[in-house]
Motif scaffolding. Structure first.
Motif, PDB file in Angstrom:
ATOM      1  N   SER A 106       0.829  -1.200   0.000  1.00 32.91           N
ATOM      2  CA  SER A 106       0.000   0.000   0.000  1.00 32.91           C
ATOM      3  C   SER A 106       0.864   1.252   0.000  1.00 32.91           C
ATOM      4  O   SER A 106       2.023   1.230   0.421  1.00 32.91           O
ATOM      5  CB  SER A 106      -0.957  -0.010   1.194  1.00 32.91           C
ATOM      6  OG  SER A 106      -0.259  -0.277   2.370  1.00 32.91           O
ATOM      7  N   GLY A 203      -5.557   2.842   3.036  1.00 29.22           N
ATOM      8  CA  GLY A 203      -5.275   2.186   4.306  1.00 29.22           C
ATOM      9  C   GLY A 203      -6.459   1.281   4.644  1.00 29.22           C
ATOM     10  O   GLY A 203      -7.552   1.475   4.102  1.00 29.22           O
ATOM     11  N   GLN A 232       3.979  -1.057   3.751  1.00 27.93           N
ATOM     12  CA  GLN A 232       3.536   0.324   3.554  1.00 27.93           C
ATOM     13  C   GLN A 232       4.648   1.039   2.781  1.00 27.93           C
ATOM     14  O   GLN A 232       5.707   1.323   3.331  1.00 27.93           O
ATOM     15  CB  GLN A 232       3.309   0.952   4.942  1.00 27.93           C
ATOM     16  CG  GLN A 232       2.951   2.420   4.919  1.00 27.93           C
ATOM     17  CD  GLN A 232       1.598   2.682   4.267  1.00 27.93           C
ATOM     18  OE1 GLN A 232       0.632   1.974   4.530  1.00 27.93           O
ATOM     19  NE2 GLN A 232       1.554   3.685   3.407  1.00 27.93           N
ATOM     20  N   SER A 234       5.896   4.001   1.545  1.00 27.39           N
ATOM     21  CA  SER A 234       5.735   5.456   1.575  1.00 27.39           C
ATOM     22  C   SER A 234       6.914   6.082   0.829  1.00 27.39           C
ATOM     23  O   SER A 234       7.733   5.385   0.255  1.00 27.39           O
ATOM     24  CB  SER A 234       5.691   5.925   3.018  1.00 27.39           C
ATOM     25  OG  SER A 234       6.729   5.323   3.721  1.00 27.39           O
TER      26      SER A 234
END
Ligand code: ADP
Ligand code: MG
Length: 258
Positions: A106, A203, A232, A234
């Motif tokens: 994600s 999320g 995650q 990022s």
């Protein structure tokens, strides 16, 4: 009939297509190198095995339905800070597919979610796994039309039989409650038989929103998360950081003229 031609026909009738196509070369090489009968047979069998292996691999890659190829070797780990070297190596080893673990990647756009998902899928095809790729939008379309559309049915059969199912761009577009239910049914069916990779910009707490149903979102996430790793991803967008443009800078133009 000429002997070579006859041998080629016999090779083809035995489905020894590599031998048929390379017969002259194989014979020439054997004569030049004066190899033993055993080595000659070895060359024929090895060639045939490699030919079949490569053909099956190409078929798996084609059937996976990747929109474009992406490779693990091109994935720049120093750019992607969310993944350690060790984790990347573990992912590349693909044992998680045998263990039927799911993977949720994600993060915001451009951080390499699709690249990593396709590259893992591509590598899995090379290693002999059956893989299927689809975007969430295409998957939902197939789920809705599989009863009436042959192509959707073929795609869904492929997904159900795959060892690894990649679903890209989950959560980008809202889906109806019928579509959400069909998706839930698929995730339930795949559970315990197929590893799933999902890429998403949402999320977990936002899944309720795009599925429009809190109970359904919980049920889907419950199934997906049972044996699952979530990464995650990022950081900055690789696209923006490595933006390529075709218009020349003003300064360059002047330099070129002078
Ligand atoms: P996302 O799916 O997260 O929006 P993509 O995987 O489509 O992003 O990545 C956008 C572009 O940037 C692609 O061309 C991809 O190959 C490249 N890219 C992203 N992250 C990396 C990385 N860590 N190493 C090499 N290329 C990357
Ligand atoms: Mg993407």
């Amino acid at each position: 009939m000429d002997r070579i031609k006859e041998l080629k026909e016999q090779a083809a009738s035995l489905s020894l297509y590599n031998t048929r196509d390379k017969l002259e070369e194989l014979i020439h090489q054997a004569e030049q190198e004066e190899i033993s009968y055993t080595s000659f047979l070895e060359n024929i069998f090895h060639g045939e095995i490699k030919y079949r292996h490569d053909k099956a691999q190409a078929k798996r890659i084609k059937e996976a339905g990747f929109p474009y190829p992406k490779y693990l070797k091109d994935f720049d780990l120093s750019f992607c800070k969310s993944l350690t070297n060790r984790q990347f190596k573990q992912l590349s080893e693909l044992t998680w597919i045998d263990g039927i673990y799911n993977l949720i990647l994600s993060g915001p756009p451009g951080v390499g979610k699709t690249h990593l998902a396709i590259a893992l899928g591509y590598h899995a095809c090379e290693e002999g796994y059956k893989v299927s790729y689809s975007t969430m939008q295409a998957l939902v379309q197939c789920l809705r039309t599989e009863e009436i559309d042959r192509r959707s049915r073929v795609k869904m059969n492929r997904i159900r039989k795959s060892n690894l199912c990649i679903i890209d761009e989950v959560g980008y577009l809202p889906i109806s409650s019928t579509e959400g239910n069909l998706f839930f049914q698929l995730v339930s069916e795949l559970q315990e038989q197929t590893a799933i990779v999902i890429t998403t910009n949402k999320g977990f707490e936002e899944w309720t929103e795009f599925l429009n149903d809190a109970a359904l979102a919980t049920a889907i996430l419950d199934r997906l998360s049972y044996r699952c790793d979530r990464i995650q991803m990022s950081g900055k967008s690789y696209r923006l950081e490595n933006r390529k443009s075709f218009l020349r800078e003003k300064g360059t133009e002047q330099n070129e003229i002078s």
